[in-house]
Design an enzyme around this catalytic site. Sequence first.
Site, PDB file in Angstrom:
ATOM      1  N   TRP A 133       0.856  -1.181   0.000  1.00  0.00           N
ATOM      2  CA  TRP A 133       0.000   0.000   0.000  1.00  0.00           C
ATOM      3  C   TRP A 133       0.904   1.247   0.000  1.00  0.00           C
ATOM      4  CZ3 TRP A 133      -0.254   3.701   3.991  1.00  0.00           C
ATOM      5  CH2 TRP A 133      -1.200   4.718   3.764  1.00  0.00           C
ATOM      6  N   ASP A 189     -15.113  10.346   0.093  1.00  0.00           N
ATOM      7  CA  ASP A 189     -15.751   9.592   1.175  1.00  0.00           C
ATOM      8  C   ASP A 189     -16.423  10.518   2.204  1.00  0.00           C
ATOM      9  OD1 ASP A 189     -16.361   7.557   2.858  1.00  0.00           O
ATOM     10  OD2 ASP A 189     -14.312   6.826   3.092  1.00  0.00           O
ATOM     11  N   ARG A 243      -9.893  -2.132   7.811  1.00  0.00           N
ATOM     12  CA  ARG A 243     -10.496  -0.786   7.838  1.00  0.00           C
ATOM     13  C   ARG A 243     -11.946  -0.891   8.348  1.00  0.00           C
ATOM     14  NH1 ARG A 243     -11.645   3.983   3.487  1.00  0.00           N
ATOM     15  NH2 ARG A 243     -10.503   5.601   4.529  1.00  0.00           N
ATOM     16  N   LYS A 301     -15.993   7.972  -8.393  1.00  0.00           N
ATOM     17  CA  LYS A 301     -14.762   7.291  -7.958  1.00  0.00           C
ATOM     18  C   LYS A 301     -15.224   6.034  -7.220  1.00  0.00           C
ATOM     19  CE  LYS A 301     -10.726   7.951  -4.965  1.00  0.00           C
ATOM     20  NZ  LYS A 301     -10.045   8.952  -4.132  1.00  0.00           N
ATOM     21  N   TRP A 302     -14.850   4.876  -7.747  1.00  0.00           N
ATOM     22  CA  TRP A 302     -15.309   3.574  -7.206  1.00  0.00           C
ATOM     23  C   TRP A 302     -14.148   2.989  -6.416  1.00  0.00           C
ATOM     24  CZ3 TRP A 302     -19.302   0.138  -9.915  1.00  0.00           C
ATOM     25  CH2 TRP A 302     -19.364  -1.125  -9.344  1.00  0.00           C
ATOM     26  N   ASP A 303     -14.277   3.029  -5.117  1.00  0.00           N
ATOM     27  CA  ASP A 303     -13.172   2.616  -4.248  1.00  0.00           C
ATOM     28  C   ASP A 303     -13.338   1.170  -3.777  1.00  0.00           C
ATOM     29  OD1 ASP A 303     -10.851   2.919  -2.764  1.00  0.00           O
ATOM     30  OD2 ASP A 303     -11.509   4.738  -1.740  1.00  0.00           O
ATOM     31  N   ASN A 345     -11.501  -0.847  -0.414  1.00  0.00           N
ATOM     32  CA  ASN A 345     -10.449  -0.622   0.571  1.00  0.00           C
ATOM     33  C   ASN A 345     -10.084  -1.809   1.445  1.00  0.00           C
ATOM     34  OD1 ASN A 345      -9.544   2.173   0.271  1.00  0.00           O
ATOM     35  ND2 ASN A 345     -11.688   2.640   0.572  1.00  0.00           N
ATOM     36  N   CYS A 368     -10.360   2.604  -8.016  1.00  0.00           N
ATOM     37  CA  CYS A 368      -9.462   2.909  -6.903  1.00  0.00           C
ATOM     38  C   CYS A 368      -9.519   1.714  -5.957  1.00  0.00           C
ATOM     39  CB  CYS A 368      -9.962   4.173  -6.207  1.00  0.00           C
ATOM     40  SG  CYS A 368      -9.045   4.612  -4.720  1.00  0.00           S
ATOM     41  N   ASP A 386      -2.205   5.816  -2.974  1.00  0.00           N
ATOM     42  CA  ASP A 386      -2.530   6.801  -1.940  1.00  0.00           C
ATOM     43  C   ASP A 386      -1.300   7.624  -1.572  1.00  0.00           C
ATOM     44  OD1 ASP A 386      -5.187   6.387  -1.690  1.00  0.00           O
ATOM     45  OD2 ASP A 386      -5.066   5.069   0.051  1.00  0.00           O
TER      46      ASP A 386
END
Length: 734
Positions: free
Chosen positions: A204, A372, A446, A479-481, A483, A529, A551
Amino acid sequence: MSIIYDSTNRLFILENERIEYAFFIDGQNYLRHLYFGKKISPFSFSTSIDLGWDWSKTYLTPKDEEKVYADSYSSSTSMMEAPSNGRFDHRGSLISIKEEDGSYLTDFIYKSHRIYDGLPKLEKLPFATLNNGKASSVELILEDVLSHAELALTFSIIDGYDVIIRTSRIINNTKKDISIKRMYSLALDLPSSEYDLIHFPGDWSLERNVSRNRLTQERVVIESEYGTSSHMENPFNVLIEHQGNEDYGEAFGFNFLWSGNFRFEVNVDKLHSTRALLGINDSNFDYLLKEGEEVELPQGIIAYSNEGLNGLSNVLGDFIRDHIIRFSKAKEYRPLIFNSWEGCYFDFTTESILEYMNKAKEIGSELFVLDDGWFGERNQDDRGLGDWFVNLSKIDLKKAIDHCHSLGMKFGLWFEPEMVNPLSKFYKENPHCSIGHTEINRELSRHQLFLDLTNPDVVDNVAFQVNAILDEYEIDYVKWDHNRHIADNFSYYLSKENQGQVNYQMLIGFYSLCKKIIDTHPNIFFEGCASGGGRFDLGVAYFFPQIWCSDETDPVQRLYIQYGTSMGYPLSMIGSHVSKNQITSYKTKSDIAFFGTYGYEFNPTKLNEEEKKELLENLELYHSLHKDVILNGDLYRIYSPFDSNYFSQIAVSKDKREAAFIFANLRKENNSYRFVKLKGLDAKKRYVNSLDNKVYYGDYYMNVGLNLTGWINEFTSVMVVLKEEQEQMKGKEK
Ligand code: DGJ
């Protein structure tokens, strides 16, 4: 003609203007690979390599008769298109099927073929689409000698693109269920081991470092078991001849249209031949293919260049832009993005966002993205995912969008559709909506779980929620994240026999979710993303023309990440922003971000006049160069930060009339000579450069170089624009 079939030798040749791929069906009905490389005219057929290893050149029939293999076949040395499993070939198999009697022996032989114009289409998985030019394909039906399952293996080639596409399906018409233990997409045998392997390990915020090692007799495995293509490795890998470099030598680039677990294997055997294999990782993999069913394998691609790594990147860049990315407007000018995340994280109000918009506009932003924190009870990262309704007590979304549009900016919104927080309404109402076994601890990452996308009801539910927002509000960009990784591979939706295909079905669910959201909103620009660049692959590129690359927005770290990523993916895919990071000037930040999709991500109310001025310097260049030079041009890497003090690249428009060159350094250097030889220009064109405003021939820039002699402090950058003389004059006349 791009596929030639010579029926005398049962030889297939796929060719275009520059490359040639040849294989034949031998006397045993095996598909034997012959050649992949530069086009040879005419190609001469020979039955491959005969090393005289007699002990692997005869066989015993079921009637106990010893026979000699035809066509010099040697199970341990012949080059194979569909290498067998569990037999005498120990270099790694393509497919492994477990039979009813427990045997893993898998061996495919030729049954039939058909040649046709165009490219194959897949039903559930992403695939290369012919958007221009002419393509030809040959589909071969192979049959496994024990199970009788079929492999439909298609090789395709497109005029003008130096790539071979392999498309495969396993078809079970055996009247019994079979269990597939491995189903790789690609195999390439090369009769040499004089290669270096380049792969892209990372983490990351440290994605896609360039790691290069010479092959020796060994088996090297590059893989992801993270459920996604991951930050840690990438499905794109390269074999380059040992003497090769950025500009010289034969290079093969391997990739596939898949975003999940993968394994790339390179095996150099005792005879110094090299086998490369790429496919879905077979760890914890077991696909029960019921009688009458078939399964699609991810489409594989092998790109070729004999002009080193830069040549390979440009082959891939053209192919990806023209035939993988589907978004119809991907080649058009992209509005300059301002993203709210690093400026305010979750901490915003309607008023503060309106103020951000006003300031973003002043520095030339054309698309404002609210990241977000706008939905559910999302004021921190432990809650809200799954509840895709606007948090009206925090943000008046309609007012914000209207304000944005009134400023002449487009509006974008962040989503993370594949995830759920246990602290969400959705999770409470649907306790089995995520994957994982509820009788053991489930891994939170997360604070979130991965939705069970193997379940079409879950996919439909999320698609419905996201689509409702996209339909209600005027949204231009998403924006399609994503995580967290996929872990705890257990689905309450799948039957116990199907638990070995959780990862495969999760990806099918992801692609289905993309289709339900993205295909129903063809005018919205979707950026991918995954905690930065944790899912940077061709499966994602099919749906998302641009992917947030990392990031890590410190430009000094970024230049490594962007350098590595550019080896396999065009700059038009590489999401890159100028951030608030303190290490360098805004000028350096902006120059480095410029060599990607470009955008801003900081608190715009805190910029001082000097910083604004630095940003505005590149704004004009963005308007004039971004589309033709960065998004749609060719890229030539000049200096690598991995083995020099510099990061230097030049992007050149396809018509070679304009170029943008960057030179950034890491350590300080005292006065010294520094002539940087440019690449990719037209030797005969005269270009004016923005450094000294003088005009030189392309030949001069490429052989004498650009004069950057002098003192350079640490972390500085120079961006030089070159324009063909007439172009420059035209500009002045306007
Ligand atoms: C991770 C992304 O990479 C960031 O850019 C940002 O969108 C955060 N997620 C938001 O949670």
